[in-house]
Design an enzyme around this catalytic site. Sequence first.
Site, PDB file in Angstrom:
ATOM      1  N   ASP A   1       0.805  -1.223   0.000  1.00 21.42           N
ATOM      2  CA  ASP A   1       0.000   0.000   0.000  1.00 21.42           C
ATOM      3  C   ASP A   1       0.840   1.275   0.000  1.00 21.42           C
ATOM      4  O   ASP A   1       2.052   1.236   0.192  1.00 21.42           O
ATOM      5  CB  ASP A   1      -0.976  -0.005   1.192  1.00 21.42           C
ATOM      6  CG  ASP A   1      -0.342  -0.530   2.475  1.00 21.42           C
ATOM      7  OD1 ASP A   1       0.889  -0.524   2.594  1.00 21.42           O
ATOM      8  OD2 ASP A   1      -1.085  -0.957   3.370  1.00 21.42           O
TER       9      ASP A   1
ATOM     10  N   GLU B   1      -9.872  -2.134   5.338  1.00 29.16           N
ATOM     11  CA  GLU B   1     -10.499  -1.928   6.637  1.00 29.16           C
ATOM     12  C   GLU B   1     -11.723  -2.837   6.793  1.00 29.16           C
ATOM     13  O   GLU B   1     -12.200  -3.411   5.801  1.00 29.16           O
ATOM     14  CB  GLU B   1     -10.930  -0.457   6.760  1.00 29.16           C
ATOM     15  CG  GLU B   1      -9.799   0.552   6.580  1.00 29.16           C
ATOM     16  CD  GLU B   1      -8.802   0.585   7.746  1.00 29.16           C
ATOM     17  OE1 GLU B   1      -8.820  -0.317   8.603  1.00 29.16           O
ATOM     18  OE2 GLU B   1      -7.999   1.537   7.795  1.00 29.16           O
TER      19      GLU B   1
HETATM   20  C1  F6R Z   1       1.368  -1.698   6.164  1.00 31.07           C
HETATM   21  C2  F6R Z   1       0.027  -2.234   6.243  1.00 31.07           C
HETATM   22  C3  F6R Z   1      -0.748  -2.313   7.502  1.00 31.07           C
HETATM   23  C4  F6R Z   1       0.091  -2.660   8.732  1.00 31.07           C
HETATM   24  C5  F6R Z   1      -0.783  -2.688   9.981  1.00 31.07           C
HETATM   25  C6  F6R Z   1       0.036  -2.940  11.232  1.00 31.07           C
HETATM   26  O1  F6R Z   1       1.865  -1.742   4.834  1.00 31.07           O
HETATM   27  O2  F6R Z   1      -0.457  -2.606   5.237  1.00 31.07           O
HETATM   28  O3  F6R Z   1      -1.769  -3.269   7.349  1.00 31.07           O
HETATM   29  O4  F6R Z   1       0.691  -3.901   8.539  1.00 31.07           O
HETATM   30  O5  F6R Z   1      -1.438  -1.462  10.109  1.00 31.07           O
HETATM   31  O6  F6R Z   1       0.891  -1.851  11.442  1.00 31.07           O
HETATM   32  P1  F6R Z   1       2.048  -1.901  12.536  1.00 31.07           P
HETATM   33  O7  F6R Z   1       2.978  -2.992  12.098  1.00 31.07           O
HETATM   34  O8  F6R Z   1       2.696  -0.553  12.483  1.00 31.07           O
HETATM   35  O9  F6R Z   1       1.394  -2.204  13.832  1.00 31.07           O
END
Ligand code: F6R
Length: 240
Positions: free
Chosen positions: A67, A142
């Site tokens: 993303d 989401e």
């Molecule tokens: C990042 C992504 C998100 C994160 C998720 C967890 O490219 O696609 O889905 O993997 O928001 O984020 P962290 O690892 O920062 O807790």
Amino acid sequence: MFNIIICKNYEEVSAEAFKVLKEVVVKNETPVLGLATGSSPIGLYKNIQADHKKGYSYSKCITFNLDEYIGIDKNHEQSYWTFMHENLFNHLDVKEENINIPDGNSDNPKQACLDYEEKLNKYEVDLQVLGIGSNGHIGFNEPGTAFDSKTQIVELDEQTRKDNARFFDSIDDVPTHSITMGIESITRAKKIVVIATGENKADAVYGMIKGPVTTDLPASILQRHDNVVVILDNDAASKL
Ligand code: F6R
């Protein structure tokens, strides 16, 4: 099917994730890797950097990122392009032309999604690295996102913007939209590794593994994939 590995700390989690990735990289002539940003894979990326420093070449790898925010330049300090270069690509020998990150700054983001999906479709992702949102999102898909979604523009959920506000001066600076690989684009990968640590992920991890398969918790779709490794610390595993 899940292979669940519970580790005592983030260092161990990262080392386990690296083992999974290295096995895939070694086994494939031109490994295709799906990569994530966020805090979860940073330790994994450090292990990859250390491995390259010791002499292993990643020059045959082709990468696709999940993303990118819409509306910030790729050179913006919080763009996922910058994140990936600072945390991984600047330290490796992956060829720039083999690095794929959605173009969040395109004049025509809808076309950028179609182009990304088309390119992704020419490959088979050998390993997809995922983090999980505290609301169960994968990529920026989401709750409520259709399981058959392809690369698309999404509006970020309030919780996700709050979770990511720590990287910006204020929540008002967090972009409202992003381009993300869809749930179907993600789950086409041959193998998936999910990394989650910390208590704030415990409910989402529980839902992913033990809850009903529902679009209310996008990661629950992984119950239908036949090769998912989930690497957790004790806090993220605490509700299992
Ligand atoms: C990042 C992504 C998100 C994160 C998720 C967890 O490219 O696609 O889905 O993997 O928001 O984020 P962290 O690892 O920062 O807790």
